[in-house]
Design a protein around this motif. Structure first.
Motif, short mmCIF file in Angstrom:
data_model
loop_
_atom_site.label_atom_id
_atom_site.label_comp_id
_atom_site.label_asym_id
_atom_site.label_seq_id
_atom_site.Cartn_x
_atom_site.Cartn_y
_atom_site.Cartn_z
N GLN A 130 6.24 -12.83 -0.28
CA GLN A 130 6.03 -12.81 1.16
C GLN A 130 6.59 -11.53 1.76
OE1 GLN A 130 7.37 -16.36 3.07
NE2 GLN A 130 6.93 -15.62 5.13
N LEU A 131 5.90 -10.99 2.77
CA LEU A 131 6.38 -9.80 3.46
C LEU A 131 6.88 -10.12 4.86
CD1 LEU A 131 3.53 -7.30 2.52
CD2 LEU A 131 5.78 -7.51 1.45
N ARG A 137 2.22 -12.86 5.95
CA ARG A 137 1.64 -11.82 5.09
C ARG A 137 2.29 -11.82 3.73
NH1 ARG A 137 0.88 -6.68 9.18
NH2 ARG A 137 -1.08 -7.47 10.04
N ILE A 138 1.48 -11.57 2.72
CA ILE A 138 1.99 -11.48 1.35
C ILE A 138 1.50 -10.18 0.72
CG2 ILE A 138 2.14 -13.96 0.96
CD1 ILE A 138 -0.52 -13.84 -0.52
N ALA A 139 2.10 -9.82 -0.40
CA ALA A 139 1.64 -8.69 -1.20
C ALA A 139 1.41 -9.18 -2.63
CB ALA A 139 2.65 -7.56 -1.19
N CYS A 141 0.49 -7.36 -6.54
CA CYS A 141 0.37 -6.09 -7.26
C CYS A 141 -0.49 -6.32 -8.51
CB CYS A 141 1.77 -5.61 -7.65
SG CYS A 141 1.81 -3.97 -8.38
N LYS A 215 -4.17 -1.40 4.25
CA LYS A 215 -2.84 -1.65 3.68
C LYS A 215 -2.94 -1.95 2.18
CE LYS A 215 -0.77 -2.89 8.07
NZ LYS A 215 -0.55 -1.46 8.39
N LEU A 217 -2.12 -0.06 -1.22
CA LEU A 217 -1.34 1.12 -1.59
C LEU A 217 -1.52 1.42 -3.07
CD1 LEU A 217 0.65 3.03 -0.15
CD2 LEU A 217 2.50 1.52 -0.91
N LEU A 224 -1.16 -2.11 -4.82
CA LEU A 224 -0.43 -3.15 -4.11
C LEU A 224 -1.31 -3.57 -2.93
CD1 LEU A 224 2.38 -4.54 -4.12
CD2 LEU A 224 3.22 -2.65 -2.73
N VAL A 226 -1.81 -5.73 0.36
CA VAL A 226 -1.16 -6.51 1.42
C VAL A 226 -2.24 -7.36 2.08
CG1 VAL A 226 0.06 -6.41 3.63
CG2 VAL A 226 0.63 -4.80 1.79
N VAL A 229 -2.27 -14.23 5.18
CA VAL A 229 -2.43 -15.57 4.59
C VAL A 229 -3.35 -16.37 5.51
CG1 VAL A 229 -1.23 -17.70 3.97
CG2 VAL A 229 -0.18 -15.48 3.48
#
Lengths: 253, 253
Positions: A130-131, A137-139, A141, A215, A217, A224, A226, A229
């Motif tokens: 979670q961000l 928001r989550i990320a 990778c 977003k 990256l 990554l 972003v 949710v």
């Protein structure tokens, strides 16, 4: 004047009553305890079970570990286990010692799934986190070589199925091989999320994500992503499968 | 013709001998087992200890849980615990159910530390994770309001001290309050990393990071900092403190 100690952050308040709100950490008066005017008692010794890592406080180790049942001979003083880092040793760190330290980061294990033109795929990932909240928001990778990376890059949609502690079979099914040569959902019960991506029916919780296009990256071998949710739910209250648990037990199951 | 099953990925090889390399997952012949021509045995029942989540396989639950010691009455059939997600329920997910699901992601707990003009600071973070290898890269997500965010934004350098399972005192010292009003390192033994940022002497492992300037992502209330790992080391072999463990035990310690 009485002294009251916040049990959460250690803040000391002086007065007849504890404060309504701790000015440091914000908890209420029920988290305060009266501080005796006598000096604080010496800290109890801490004993570590070398089998299950249970920590016991007291002058002596317990006769039997209440968690794993081994005897007192399996306990060591925690201070004998904890090493002290020195300024000199810090100067000797290398890429190899750094890689070993990276191994001490804690992760869960998840199936990240996607759909493209009716084709389903999923892969195991440990880097879901979670961000922000709000917004939720989550990320995630993902390796650029993976089919899931290709699908998500094109569609911007995915789901995350959180695995329960016993789901080693799902790690084996979704890991170790590519969706380019295997239909990983062939024998796995799933339902479609609101975004159309598959969710494991027997996951313990799931999330739906929509990638935020500006977003994403590039971090080298991986991207990554972003994502906002857009859905999610707890399915049941099993314990979650962690990477550490999987690594420690995969030979046994 | 004999059949050999890869114990890692389930691949079936036909031949007198197992293959030198599994064509699916790459393991060697020692990971293959001979598949009996008789039908596979029925899967054993799986019993879940409701106290410690231990999983026992067999027709009956064990008399005593080998992990936590409770009796067989505390075991339930795993299939009775595992709920099946349905297509209908997925349609009912809300922001609230999504937030609950986010709580099922697994994290560790870390002290992220920095230095600016001789002033030290550190904060608790759960969002530290590896991105790539090679190069060794990590990401750290920090709230824009935090002093550590301010320091790292200016200097580009930080350290991550990985906490051992018993270090609840460090969570209390570095969490719940701001470095703007407290010197969090006043009573904490530390050494300087090669990059000058403080590392807890009694951490179980640490990492040093250098932020990659064009890989700082604004994700709303937080920035996600991508960093090259410039140092790090395992200090001892304690178990790591996880967020889940802290949450479950913070009232007891």
């Amino acid at each position: 004047m009485k002294k009251w100690r916040c049990k959460v952050c250690g803040y000391i308040h002086e007065g007849e009553q504890p404060p309504d709100v701790c000015p440091v950490c914000g908890v209420g008066p029920e988290e305060f305890e009266l501080v005796d005017s006598a000096p604080a008692p010496a800290k109890p010794k801490r004993w570590k079970c070398t089998v299950c890592d249970y920590i016991h406080e007291g002058d002596e180790p317990p006769e039997v570990c209440p968690v794993c049942g081994v005897g007192r001979e399996m306990f060591v003083l925690l201070e004998d286990v904890v090493q002290q880092l020195t300024a000199a040793s810090v100067q000797n760190s290398t890429e190899g010692t750094s890689r070993a330290a990276l191994d001490k980061i804690s992760y869960g294990l998840y199936v990240v799934s996607s759909i493209k033109a009716g084709k389903l795929n999923g892969q195991i990932s440990n880097t879901v986190f979670q961000l922000t909240d709000p917004p939720l928001r989550i990320a995630v990778c993902l390796n650029k070589k993976n089919l899931t990376h290709e699908y998500i890059s094109e569609t911007g949609c995915f789901t995350v199925s959180v695995l329960g502690q016993e789901q080693f079979d799902m790690v084996r099914n979704f890991g170790y091989r590519s969706g380019r040569t295997a239909d990983k959902f062939a024998d796995v019960p799933y339902v479609a999320g609101k975004n159309g991506c598959p969710i494991l029916c027997n996951c313990m919780a799931y999330l739906e994500g929509r990638v935020i296009p500006d977003k994403v990256l590039d971090v080298g071998t991986h991207h990554l992503f972003v994502a906002d949710v857009t859905g999610g739910m707890v399915v049941d209250e099993r314990a979650a499968l962690t990477y550490e648990y999987f690594r420690s037990n995969k030979q046994k199951k």
